[in-house]
Design a protein around this motif. Structure first.
Motif: not given
Lengths: 136, 769
Positions: B285-289, B417-421, B513-514, B516-525
């Protein structure tokens, strides 16, 4: 090999040894012998001939590619093994003709099986021999 | 009837070629008809199964192995069969458009229906051995589907990873099944159920658990075997929908649920599942964010959902098992919808990057509706099916003994977390301003948007009217998993209590969280930094290391020199025999028992010894070979002395042939030279003397054993009566053991072909030029 004696002898040895190998094959069921030994002897016969006259001559005598003997032999073996099926007996049961044949004696599926083995052995011996001799 | 239903998929996939070449256009529709018909059939069985009966069909397959095709339709298998055929119908239908004009269209449908058939086999088989076979078939068809884009090396690699992980797990599972049957004496699951006590108390119970767990965990992508699933997303999206979210990955869950009444209820079972499931659900679940690829988000949230299911089976209370049943359905409905929607977005815009996709509701309204429904069901908003399953889940963990708080915390965290995903996948792409570059996006075909919408309808319908599935579907499932007949009850309203509070908390925090939290390449990196210690890297490192070790080992042992092979074989045998004799050896020679030594034997032995010595010291190669031939012939003479004329004859011919062949080859070689150093020669001499000595001792020891003459006597007595032959050796060869001879002749042919191809075909690449 250039020895005259060896060459002359091998001309007579080839048919004699081949005949002998068939003799060994046929008597196998009653006296020492059988398809395997017979096949080996036939192989030796051809090998001796090729020593004396070279591989090419031996190939000319055999005419066909000895490799064909292997599948033919195997087919005969399998057919001999399957034959009892036709008369609804278990596989590999020996089937025999009632009366003995002239010169050959009793003939049955076991004999055909042995003939198959004979052909396979001759075929593979010659194939192995020719391949090795070809490369050196 | 059932046999035809299960095997129809295989039948169809076998017919792919002929059908495909005749009706090129109609092929997808012909194939789509299959799951639809099966779905209708299974729907018609709901009534029978919900009344508590189970239907059984038995077909003999290989009775001698205890392998029969026994299909049992009970609550659990019916739920899965409905999912497989129902979602299958939608996916088959969806793909008719999604893959339109693809060169491998026929192949795709062939694999897909093969998969459907194997999956039906898994859920319906009562015989565990048959279950294993179908289980492996799902892995194989999944391999083909993941590697469907076979020009892409990444795709091929993912396919191979998935196959090796799930295949390995399947093999381990087979071990568990065999252990089970060795205790219970049967492969039939329903018969094993009655022997639960003897299995639980058996000493191999622990091993059975380990094997079954590894089998399920690899299939259902549990930590640390989870990494094949994100890789499997290389498959076309309909495949990911079908195999990697709705059905195949749930096979492991199915197995655990099926085994619960047999193996469950022990601390080992519950704790392991709780720990593994718990780690998986939180970790994934953490990973999916941190993912930006829509499919990546969905892959990790699927792993997390599978973790929840394993976790719930581990909790094992009545409520938890009830939650398992509902959540399987809930998850299949919303996750399949999300995958299909992702597929549509990908198909229409060519992008799956969640940080780029915005405002698509203006161009694809129906898809947006389906997306919202799926996301809300995944979040567990009231009036959606997800709400029901979440409530029961929280209730189950909250009431679990002392560590209830801890378990609840874990599951609430996962759910947030799953809700956010889920929101990222189902809502984010549709809201906001439509960017310029997406303005040109065309409206998708109804073939694409109808399936996810239908799934959404399911989520809402069952969420508002739980009575629709309460008695008909979920009750029998619950009865199957728990083995109890307690009557269950699904309600929308449970009153104001802690569980409801937690539920509201989940929604609020998750939504916060949804935003506030924006997935981005930077976070993934940034997450890639931890790759070094991820299970995937560790396992792959292990695989590479194993490969290297195998290479070194092979080069050391299989170095291609005949002398080294002979040396290592002899050395090994010498060590083994030496160890054996070290333990103590009893040789007793009764001189009176031995036959008298005749002069001819003395002569032959002398001949042998002389020719051996001559073969060693001679500098001429020809002479050595002839000397070896003499040894062989002398051996034959011994056979003759002891009345084995057949053996002697064969040995004579073989020896002649060997000598002649040797001559043929060595005749042409240059003069004999000594290549080996003195040390090596001494080493070889010592080894051969030692070996000979040990063999001699062994031979003498054999005489100590009383010889069994029954068989040879039977052969000798019956040779003429049964086989009409007087030569017993020959009769054994062509009659008694005729089958052996037949196989041996085949081996001889293979050997000849081997020699021929080794020498003639010149397969050595370095010699090609």
């Amino acid at each position: 090999m250039k020895s005259l004696i060896f060459r002359t002898a091998s001309i007579y040895l080839l048919p004699l040894l081949l005949l002998f190998s068939i003799f060994i094959l046929l008597r196998g069921h009653y006296l020492p012998g059988g398809g395997f030994v017979g096949g080996l002897m036939a192989g030796v016969a051809f090998l001796i001939h090729s020593f004396a006259f070279g591989l090419k001559e031996t190939r000319n005598i055999i005419k066909i590619n000895p490799g064909f003997l292997m599948p033919i032999g195997l087919t005969i073996c399998v057919l001999a093994a399957l034959a009892p099926w036709i008369v609804s007996l278990p596989l590999m049961t020996g089937l025999w003709f009632e009366e003995p044949f002239k010169f050959v004696g009793m003939v049955g599926s076991a004999l055909f099986f042995d003939i198959g083995v004979y052909l396979v052995v001759v075929g593979s011996t010659l194939i192995i021999m020719f391949t090795i001799a070809d490369t050196v | 009837m059932m046999l035809l239903i299960v095997l129809s998929g295989f039948l169809f996939s076998a017919l792919t070629r002929p059908i495909g070449s005749i009706f090129k256009q109609a092929l997808p529709w012909v194939f789509t008809a299959l799951p639809v018909l099966l779905f209708i059939y299974f729907c018609s069985q709901i009534g029978v199964v919900s009344s508590g009966d189970s239907l059984t069909w038995t077909y003999k397959w290989v009775p001698s192995l205890g392998l029969d095709l026994v299909f049992e339709l009970n609550g659990l298998s019916l739920l899965f069969a409905l999912l497989i055929t129902g979602i299958g119908s939608l996916v088959f239908f969806y793909s008719t458009y999604y893959l339109k004009g693809h060169a491998y269209m026929d192949r795709f449908y062939g694999y897909l229906s093969m998969f459907m058939a194997s999956m039906l086999g898994v859920v319906l088989s009562d015989n565990l051995l048959a279950l294993f076979i179908f289980w492996e078939l799902t892995s194989i068809s999944s391999f083909f589907l993941i590697g469907f884009n076979n020009e892409d090396p990444k795709s091929r690699k993912s396919a191979l990873t998935a196959l090796s992980i799930t295949g390995l797990g399947g093999l381990v599972l087979l071990g568990g099944i065999i252990l089970l049957s060795s205790i219970g004496g049967t492969y039939s699951f329903s018969e094993l159920l009655s022997q639960r006590n003897s299995i639980l108390s058996s000493s191999s119970y622990c091993w059975i658990l380990v094997f079954v767990f590894i089998g399920s965990f690899t299939k259902s992508a549990q930590f640390p075997f989870h990494f094949w699933l994100p890789g499997a997303m290389k498959a076309p999206t309909p495949v990911s929908t079908y195999l990697h979210s709705a059905t195949m990955v749930k096979a492991g869950i199915f197995l655990l649920a099926k085994m619960t009444p047999l193996l469950g209820g022990t601390p080992a079972w519950n704790h392991t599942l709780m720990i593994v499931g718990g780690i998986t659900m939180v970790y994934a679940a953490i990973h999916s964010l941190f993912r930006v690829d829509l499919k990546g988000i969905l892959a990790y949230s699927t792993i997390s959902a599978l973790g929840i299911l394993v976790f719930l089976i581990g909790v094992g209370t009545e409520k938890a098992l009830l939650a398992v049943g509902i959540f399987i359905l809930t998850h299949a409905l919303y996750k399949a919808a999300l995958f299909l929607i992702t597929g549509i977005i990908d198909y229409q815009t060519g992008s799956r990057d969640v940080s780029q996709l915005k405002g698509l509701q203006h161009v694809m309204k129906p898809v947006a509706i389906a997306g919202f429904i799926a996301a809300l069901s995944s979040a567990g908003f009231p009036l959606f099916l997800g709400f029901l399953s979440k409530e029961i889940m929280y209730e189950a963990t909250f009431k679990y003994a002392e560590i209830g708080i801890l378990l609840t915390a874990a599951i609430v965290l996962t759910k947030i977390f799953l809700l956010v995903a889920g929101f990222w996948a189902g809502i984010s792409p549709f809201t906001g301003e439509l960017p310029e570059n997406l303005k040109a996006t065309k409206k998708p075909s109804p073939i694409l948007w109808v399936p996810p919408l239908l799934l959404g309808v399911g989520s809402v319908l069952f969420g508002v009217f739980p009575a629709l599935i309460e008695q008909s579907l979920i009750q029998p499932v619950f009865a199957n998993i728990s083995g109890l007949d307690t009557s269950i009850y699904l309600a929308l309203w449970h009153g104001f209590n802690t569980v409801l509070l937690l539920s509201i908390l989940t929604l609020i925090i998750g939504t916060a969280i949804y935003f506030q939290w924006k997935p981005s390449e930077g976070k993934f990196a940034r997450t890639l930094r931890f790759e070094k210690i991820s299970p995937q890297t560790l396992l792959e490192g292990f695989a590479v290391g194993f490969h290297t070790f195998a290479g070194v080992w092979t080069r050391a042992v299989q170095n291609g020199y005949l002398r080294n092979y002979v040396l290592s074989i002899l050395a090994f045998l010498t060590v083994i025999m030496g160890y054996r004799f070290y333990e103590g050896v009893s040789i007793y020679l009764d001189w009176n028992q031995l036959s008298e030594i005749t002069p001819s034997e003395v002569i032959v032995v002398t001949l042998m010894v002389i020719s051996i010595i001559f073969a060693i010291v001679s500098t001429s190669r020809t002479a050595s070979i002839v000397a070896l031939g003499v040894v062989g012939f002398a051996n034959c003479l011994f056979f003759l002395f002891y009345s084995a004329p057949d053996l002697a004859m064969t040995q004579f011919s073989i020896d002649t042939l060997t000598v002649l062949l040797f001559m043929l080859v060595l005749f042409k070689l240059p003069k004999n030279k000594i290549f080996s150093s003195k040390r090596i020669r001494i080493r070889d001499a010592v080894l051969s003397v030692l070996f000979g000595l040990l063999i001699a001792i062994l031979t003498l020891e054999v005489f100590e054993e009383p010889s069994v003459t029954d068989i040879s006597k039977y052969y000798a007595d019956n040779a003429y009566l049964l086989a009409k032959g007087r030569n017993v050796v020959n009769v054994i060869l062509v009659d008694y053991r005729g089958m052996d001879t037949l196989v041996e002749t085949t081996v001889l042919i293979i050997a000849a072909i081997g020699v021929f191809s080794l020498i003639k075909l010149n397969l050595n690449p370095s010699k090609e030029q």
